[in-house]
Motif scaffolding. Structure first.
Motif, PDB file in Angstrom:
ATOM      1  N   PRO A 196      -1.390 -12.067   7.002  1.00 19.33           N
ATOM      2  CA  PRO A 196      -0.516 -11.238   5.873  1.00 19.33           C
ATOM      3  C   PRO A 196      -0.022  -9.977   6.738  1.00 19.33           C
ATOM      4  CG  PRO A 196      -3.067 -11.662   5.326  1.00 19.33           C
ATOM      5  CD  PRO A 196      -2.797 -12.217   6.496  1.00 19.33           C
ATOM      6  N   ASN A 197      -0.540  -9.726   7.817  1.00 16.18           N
ATOM      7  CA  ASN A 197       0.321  -8.404   8.579  1.00 16.18           C
ATOM      8  C   ASN A 197       1.894  -8.952   8.998  1.00 16.18           C
ATOM      9  OD1 ASN A 197      -1.774  -6.863   8.611  1.00 16.18           O
ATOM     10  ND2 ASN A 197      -2.107  -6.733  10.841  1.00 16.18           N
ATOM     11  N   GLU A 198       1.923 -10.344   9.137  1.00 16.65           N
ATOM     12  CA  GLU A 198       3.363 -11.031   9.327  1.00 16.65           C
ATOM     13  C   GLU A 198       4.429 -10.424   8.379  1.00 16.65           C
ATOM     14  OE1 GLU A 198       2.988 -14.837  10.095  1.00 16.65           O
ATOM     15  OE2 GLU A 198       1.619 -14.803  11.559  1.00 16.65           O
ATOM     16  N   ILE A 199       4.010 -10.256   6.994  1.00 13.20           N
ATOM     17  CA  ILE A 199       4.904 -10.219   6.098  1.00 13.20           C
ATOM     18  C   ILE A 199       4.642  -8.949   5.304  1.00 13.20           C
ATOM     19  CG2 ILE A 199       5.475 -12.533   6.013  1.00 13.20           C
ATOM     20  CD1 ILE A 199       3.824 -12.645   3.265  1.00 13.20           C
ATOM     21  N   ARG A 200       3.525  -8.060   5.387  1.00 12.71           N
ATOM     22  CA  ARG A 200       2.931  -7.178   4.407  1.00 12.71           C
ATOM     23  C   ARG A 200       4.278  -6.144   4.029  1.00 12.71           C
ATOM     24  NH1 ARG A 200      -1.361  -5.988   6.601  1.00 12.71           N
ATOM     25  NH2 ARG A 200      -2.781  -6.995   5.237  1.00 12.71           N
ATOM     26  N   GLU A 201       4.760  -5.567   5.060  1.00  8.49           N
ATOM     27  CA  GLU A 201       5.628  -4.585   4.671  1.00  8.49           C
ATOM     28  C   GLU A 201       7.064  -5.036   3.997  1.00  8.49           C
ATOM     29  OE1 GLU A 201       5.124  -1.383   5.180  1.00  8.49           O
ATOM     30  OE2 GLU A 201       3.313  -2.125   5.769  1.00  8.49           O
ATOM     31  N   THR A 202       7.495  -6.414   4.340  1.00 14.97           N
ATOM     32  CA  THR A 202       8.511  -6.974   3.641  1.00 14.97           C
ATOM     33  C   THR A 202       8.108  -7.128   2.125  1.00 14.97           C
ATOM     34  OG1 THR A 202       9.401  -7.732   5.596  1.00 14.97           O
ATOM     35  CG2 THR A 202      10.307  -8.814   3.579  1.00 14.97           C
ATOM     36  N   TYR A 203       6.958  -7.884   2.079  1.00 13.13           N
ATOM     37  CA  TYR A 203       6.340  -8.192   0.720  1.00 13.13           C
ATOM     38  C   TYR A 203       6.540  -6.785  -0.263  1.00 13.13           C
ATOM     39  CZ  TYR A 203       3.207  -9.436  -2.887  1.00 13.13           C
ATOM     40  OH  TYR A 203       2.511  -9.534  -4.130  1.00 13.13           O
ATOM     41  N   LYS A 204       5.959  -5.551   0.523  1.00 13.95           N
ATOM     42  CA  LYS A 204       5.616  -4.727  -0.306  1.00 13.95           C
ATOM     43  C   LYS A 204       6.976  -3.884  -0.907  1.00 13.95           C
ATOM     44  CE  LYS A 204       2.747  -1.654   1.212  1.00 13.95           C
ATOM     45  NZ  LYS A 204       1.969  -0.668   2.109  1.00 13.95           N
ATOM     46  N   GLU A 205       7.877  -4.103   0.085  1.00  8.35           N
ATOM     47  CA  GLU A 205       9.153  -3.559  -0.338  1.00  8.35           C
ATOM     48  C   GLU A 205       9.894  -4.516  -1.339  1.00  8.35           C
ATOM     49  OE1 GLU A 205      13.687  -3.249   1.995  1.00  8.35           O
ATOM     50  OE2 GLU A 205      11.916  -3.266   3.134  1.00  8.35           O
ATOM     51  N   LYS A 206       9.885  -5.840  -1.323  1.00  9.34           N
ATOM     52  CA  LYS A 206      10.283  -6.556  -2.441  1.00  9.34           C
ATOM     53  C   LYS A 206       9.578  -6.650  -3.595  1.00  9.34           C
ATOM     54  CE  LYS A 206      13.483  -8.616   0.319  1.00  9.34           C
ATOM     55  NZ  LYS A 206      14.804  -8.646  -0.101  1.00  9.34           N
ATOM     56  N   ILE A 207       8.229  -6.351  -3.646  1.00  6.69           N
ATOM     57  CA  ILE A 207       7.530  -6.223  -5.108  1.00  6.69           C
ATOM     58  C   ILE A 207       7.733  -5.087  -5.536  1.00  6.69           C
ATOM     59  CG2 ILE A 207       5.337  -5.165  -4.142  1.00  6.69           C
ATOM     60  CD1 ILE A 207       5.709  -8.482  -6.490  1.00  6.69           C
ATOM     61  N   LYS A 208       8.171  -3.899  -4.740  1.00  6.21           N
ATOM     62  CA  LYS A 208       8.500  -2.760  -5.290  1.00  6.21           C
ATOM     63  C   LYS A 208       9.753  -2.699  -6.053  1.00  6.21           C
ATOM     64  CE  LYS A 208       9.186   2.154  -3.934  1.00  6.21           C
ATOM     65  NZ  LYS A 208       9.035   3.245  -2.928  1.00  6.21           N
ATOM     66  N   GLU A 209      10.911  -3.297  -5.298  1.00 12.72           N
ATOM     67  CA  GLU A 209      11.918  -3.407  -5.889  1.00 12.72           C
ATOM     68  C   GLU A 209      12.017  -4.257  -7.545  1.00 12.72           C
ATOM     69  OE1 GLU A 209      14.389  -5.348  -3.219  1.00 12.72           O
ATOM     70  OE2 GLU A 209      14.441  -3.599  -1.751  1.00 12.72           O
ATOM     71  N   PHE A 210      11.119  -5.280  -7.284  1.00 13.53           N
ATOM     72  CA  PHE A 210      10.912  -5.865  -8.522  1.00 13.53           C
ATOM     73  C   PHE A 210      10.217  -5.062  -9.581  1.00 13.53           C
ATOM     74  CE2 PHE A 210       7.771  -8.894 -10.802  1.00 13.53           C
ATOM     75  CZ  PHE A 210       8.836  -9.440 -11.354  1.00 13.53           C
ATOM     76  N   TYR A 211       9.395  -4.270  -9.372  1.00  7.22           N
ATOM     77  CA  TYR A 211       8.790  -3.498 -10.227  1.00  7.22           C
ATOM     78  C   TYR A 211       9.549  -2.349 -10.824  1.00  7.22           C
ATOM     79  CZ  TYR A 211       4.074  -5.582  -9.093  1.00  7.22           C
ATOM     80  OH  TYR A 211       3.079  -6.513  -8.869  1.00  7.22           O
ATOM     81  N   GLN A 212      10.226  -2.085  -9.915  1.00  2.00           N
ATOM     82  CA  GLN A 212      11.313  -0.917 -10.250  1.00  2.00           C
ATOM     83  C   GLN A 212      12.393  -1.444 -11.239  1.00  2.00           C
ATOM     84  OE1 GLN A 212      12.731   0.406  -6.593  1.00  2.00           O
ATOM     85  NE2 GLN A 212      11.158   2.424  -6.532  1.00  2.00           N
TER      86      GLN A 212
END
Length: 307
Positions: free
Chosen positions: A254-270
């Protein structure tokens, strides 16, 4: 106090969804009256306020003698609001899968049952729609006790082990278009889904816009496990992640992609929140770890605006 998620899991032994719903609603209303929202008018008696000019035939004079206020007795055939509760039953709603936590599907079932209970107490008719990649069940919107028992039975069945299989996809946009064509009277459409669907966001909002064009009001409850699906709080070791709808597997830490994932999912929700605002759709984040108040209170606020 409102029933906690842990207490709800214990209640499952009763195998009576109406009883569980009554416990959730009772606790919620008690908490509501002790909170800053105590001013809400939640009529759980079979009465409504008398409107000037209407017949006094059904005025409850005994109640008037006690309260000096005019109330009209209501009967089974009366209804103030017509609604449809739309529930996503695809495989992704089983997350977290086979754990000691309540799943998105079970959480949605308890929320739906609680809303049915509240709607009946408020003399409002309701129907239910269960869907995955197609409409599996669609009932009429009615108020009768027999119809309520049928809805509870449909929901109760979803709580059974293996009631929903793996590799069961979603087609939310197509289903909502069908629903818009099927509901012939203006209604409040209450949707429970995790927003994981085949197709893109444009298709989904085209379907939601179809419902709005037909004069329906919409509350969209985005059901999710915020800690796992938004914050991606998995331990830092190799995991095999499996798409519950397609069966596809991928292995990584999970650490390999966590920050990228969180950024993408935040954009999706917004993007979802922005589009819902544009189409005048009530969008509510329903975190399965936060309890039922976050669902029942927005419903009451919506209803108070409509009626």
């Amino acid at each position: 106090m409102a029933a906690t998620l842990e207490e709800i899991i214990q209640y499952e032994q009763f195998d009576n969804l109406e009883f569980i719903a009554s416990q959730i609603v009772s606790g919620f209303i008690t908490g509501l009256h002790r909170s800053p929202y105590h001013g809400f008018s939640v009529e759980f008696a079979e009465h409504r306020v008398y409107n000037n000019g209407e017949s006094t035939k059904h005025v409850d004079w005994k109640l008037y003698a006690r309260t000096e206020k005019l109330f009209v007795k209501q009967y089974e055939e009366e209804t103030n609001l017509r609604s449809y509760i739309v529930l996503d039953t695809s495989s992704s709603m089983l997350f977290p899968y086979k754990s000691d936590k309540i799943s998105k599907l079970h959480f949605s079932v308890y929320c739906a049952a609680s809303l049915i209970y509240m709607l009946r107490k408020q003399r409002d008719a309701s129907g239910i729609c269960l869907f995955s990649d197609k409409i599996e069940t669609l009932t009429d919107s009615k108020l009768s006790p027999t119809h309520a028992q049928m809805k509870y039975a449909l929901l109760q069945n979803l709580l059974k082990e293996n009631a929903v299989s793996l590799n069961k996809p979603t087609a939310t946009a197509e289903v909502l278009h069908q629903l818009a064509d099927s509901i012939d009277k203006r209604s409040l459409v209450i949707i429970f889904t995790d927003m994981f669907s085949n197709g893109d966001t444009e298709e989904l909002f085209s379907a939601l816009q179809h419902l709005r064009y037909n004069k329906h009001e919409i509350i969209l409850f985005h059901v999710k496990d915020k800690r796992m699906e938004e914050q991606f709080e998995f331990s830092n070791r190799p995991h095999i992640f499996i798409d519950m709808e397609s069966g596809r597997e991928i292995k990584f830490s999970p650490n390999e992609i966590r920050e990228t994932y969180k950024e993408k999912i935040k954009e999706f929700y917004q993007d979802i929140k922005l589009r819902c605002g544009q189409y005048q759709i009530d969008f509510v984040e329903a975190d399965i770890n936060e309890g039922f108040r976050e669902v029942l209170l927005p419903y009451l606020i919506k209803r108070s605006k409509l009626y």
